[in-house]
Design an enzyme around this catalytic site. Structure first.
Site, PDB file in Angstrom:
ATOM      1  N   HIS A 155       0.833  -1.201   0.000  1.00 51.76           N
ATOM      2  CA  HIS A 155       0.000   0.000   0.000  1.00 51.76           C
ATOM      3  C   HIS A 155       0.871   1.257   0.000  1.00 51.76           C
ATOM      4  O   HIS A 155       2.090   1.195   0.168  1.00 51.76           O
ATOM      5  CB  HIS A 155      -0.922  -0.003   1.217  1.00 51.76           C
ATOM      6  CG  HIS A 155      -2.316   0.454   0.918  1.00 51.76           C
ATOM      7  ND1 HIS A 155      -2.575   1.475   0.023  1.00 51.76           N
ATOM      8  CD2 HIS A 155      -3.526   0.043   1.378  1.00 51.76           C
ATOM      9  CE1 HIS A 155      -3.882   1.659  -0.050  1.00 51.76           C
ATOM     10  NE2 HIS A 155      -4.484   0.815   0.756  1.00 51.76           N
ATOM     11  N   ALA A 156       0.221   2.404  -0.213  1.00 52.65           N
ATOM     12  CA  ALA A 156       0.916   3.685  -0.134  1.00 52.65           C
ATOM     13  C   ALA A 156       1.345   3.929   1.312  1.00 52.65           C
ATOM     14  O   ALA A 156       0.573   3.670   2.250  1.00 52.65           O
ATOM     15  CB  ALA A 156      -0.001   4.811  -0.607  1.00 52.65           C
ATOM     16  N   GLY A 206      -2.596   3.594  -9.697  1.00 50.31           N
ATOM     17  CA  GLY A 206      -1.742   4.705  -9.298  1.00 50.31           C
ATOM     18  C   GLY A 206      -1.441   5.634 -10.450  1.00 50.31           C
ATOM     19  O   GLY A 206      -2.198   5.713 -11.428  1.00 50.31           O
ATOM     20  N   GLU A 228      -4.389   0.401 -13.622  1.00 50.33           N
ATOM     21  CA  GLU A 228      -5.474   1.371 -13.561  1.00 50.33           C
ATOM     22  C   GLU A 228      -4.825   2.685 -13.156  1.00 50.33           C
ATOM     23  O   GLU A 228      -4.442   2.869 -12.003  1.00 50.33           O
ATOM     24  CB  GLU A 228      -6.533   0.913 -12.554  1.00 50.33           C
ATOM     25  CG  GLU A 228      -7.881   1.589 -12.727  1.00 50.33           C
ATOM     26  CD  GLU A 228      -7.938   2.969 -12.122  1.00 50.33           C
ATOM     27  OE1 GLU A 228      -7.782   3.955 -12.900  1.00 50.33           O
ATOM     28  OE2 GLU A 228      -8.110   3.085 -10.918  1.00 50.33           O
ATOM     29  N   CYS A 262      -9.246   9.269  -9.843  1.00 56.82           N
ATOM     30  CA  CYS A 262      -8.904   9.155 -11.261  1.00 56.82           C
ATOM     31  C   CYS A 262     -10.139   9.328 -12.137  1.00 56.82           C
ATOM     32  O   CYS A 262     -10.041   9.831 -13.251  1.00 56.82           O
ATOM     33  CB  CYS A 262      -8.223   7.813 -11.538  1.00 56.82           C
ATOM     34  SG  CYS A 262      -9.205   6.376 -11.057  1.00 56.82           S
TER      35      CYS A 262
END
Length: 452
Positions: A155-156, A206, A228, A262
């Site tokens: 994960h981030a 991302g 994506e 996004c």
């Protein structure tokens, strides 16, 4: 190495996390491969039962999970609760539909029997972003694990608290140890992970830069990848549109999650005849958005997740104004907070037209006619989604074939739905998540041919 997650609303530290050692990481990777051998042979009824239980865990603990989302990345608490509940929905969806999706596909040939099996492929490595820290993970994990694969999550770093909670969801649901594992690692470990024999595929949500880097590594080791990436969605308002409905939807389409999405509408392309009315009503609505404490149920817009993200958005605003755009509302930045902002007179070549703006910035563009509107929409390196507002829905649908994006929504904002395939075209990536397509991305379509 230490990682710190910081609340963007008040600057307070939410958590501190220590990176895995090389030996710890290697053990996790080996374990994922070993567990796959037994997990992939579990009856589908067991796997669907567990993902159904995961949905129950999410709903039972929605407040705890929502609080962590809001604390780590600044989403208003009401939106965080909605995100957790959406994760439960996607779990339910695959619990109910996996048997149909994974059923053998009989194909008539000259054989006694010929059919396609849908078997799992192994461990899938997921690199996930901070903007929807629960949803992005569950839309990957629900179909992937239910198909019989094992999962690894990187994960981030600013949402590592969410990542730990997500791993705990699967533990609480009763998944065997090792089926889903969270990795506290720096991005410089990405190649080591993808190169490992256990990992058969990688999925990334991302930035374009991150997607390009991961795709290159996956290609190097001949591993499947699903990307994506960013978007620069257009929101087209035709002359016969219900303007009040379009404005109400436009506010949500641009300002949800403080514009950090996004699939958010970013370029608002208006026909000349409705331009003034839409801009007047949209500007009024944006100015009335409630800002403030992200833990307050009434708050609609909070800070961006990090100061560098607010700085980037502010640069795009100032640069566009210097290129001839008109500031209609907002424009100010205070640390992580950026005012909801509207820019008029936007044209191709300006930052607000050409670049993905990841924050509460609406770019207003005037079109002479429907042909120019769709032409302007197509002037983007991204291809995630388009919204069109009109009372003539049949005419709108006729234009769907002219749009190269992965989604075309009429009289609605572009959104993800477990029942519909989700993904983009051009620089927005490739592959599809959700629906049956999402489950089939990480499947070995195995031909079985039997001759008597």
């Amino acid at each position: 190495m230490e990682f710190h997650s910081i609340n963007p609303y008040n600057g307070e530290q939410v958590g501190q996390y220590t990176a895995l050692t090389s030996i710890e990481l290697e053990n996790i990777l080996d374990k994922s491969a070993e567990v796959f051998k037994t997990w992939s042979r579990e009856p589908l009824s067991v796997r669907t039962g567990l993902i159904k239980k995961a949905a129950e865990v999410l709903r039972e603990n929605v407040e705890d999970y929502a609080q962590m989302i809001t604390s780590e990345m600044g989403k208003p608490i009401s939106e965080s609760r909605a995100e957790v509940n959406k994760c439960a929905w996607v779990c339910d969806y695959y619990a109910e539909n996996a048997e149909t999706f994974l059923a053998p596909e009989v194909i008539e040939t000259d054989a006694e029997q010929s059919f396609v099996r849908h078997d799992p492929i192994g461990t899938v490595f997921a690199v996930m972003p901070w903007n929807f820290p629960f949803w992005q993970v569950f839309r990957f994990a629900a179909p992937t694990l239910t198909a019989g694969n094992t999962g690894l999550l990187k994960h981030a770093p600013n949402v590592f608290g969410c990542a730990e909670m997500i791993e705990d969801v699967f533990t609480k649901a009763g998944y065997p140890e090792g089926v889903f594992q969270n990795l506290i690692v720096h991005h410089d470990q990405t190649e080591k992970i993808i190169a490992h024999d256990a990992v058969k595929a990688v999925t990334l949500t991302g930035s374009e830069m991150a997607g390009s880097a991961v795709a290159q590594i996956a290609g190097k080791y001949i591993k499947k990848s699903l990307l994506e990436l960013g978007g620069n969605n257009s929101f087209i308002v035709l002359e016969d549109a219900d303007i009040d409905k379009a404005v109400k939807t436009a506010v949500s389409a641009r300002m949800l999650n403080c514009g950090q999405s996004c699939i958010a509408a970013k370029r608002f392309i208006l026909l000349e005849s409705v331009y003034d009315e839409f801009v007047e009503k949209f500007t009024k609505a944006v100015r009335e958005i409630k800002k403030g404490d992200t833990t307050d149920d009434a708050t609609q817009v909070g800070p961006l997740a990090r100061k560098d993200l607010a700085d980037q958005l502010n640069r795009q605003v100032k640069e566009s104004i210097s290129q001839g755009a008109t500031l209609l509302a907002g424009g100010k930045q205070d640390n992580c907070f950026h005012e909801p902002t509207i820019l008029g007179n936007i044209k191709p070549g300006m930052a607000a037209f050409d670049e993905e703006t990841f924050g509460p910035l609406a770019a207003i563009i005037k079109a002479k006619n429907i042909e120019e509107a769709f032409s302007l929409s197509e002037q983007s390196k991204y291809g995630l989604g388009v919204s069109v507002f009109t009372r003539d829905t049949s005419k709108a649908v006729e234009f769907a074939s002219r749009v190269t994006d992965g989604a075309f929504f009429v009289n609605e904002l572009v959104k993800s739905d477990p029942r519909l395939p989700f993904g983009g075209n051009k620089r927005s990536g490739y592959g599809r998540e959700l629906a049956k397509d999402g489950m089939m991305e990480f499947i070995n379509k195995k031909v079985v041919y039997v001759k008597g």
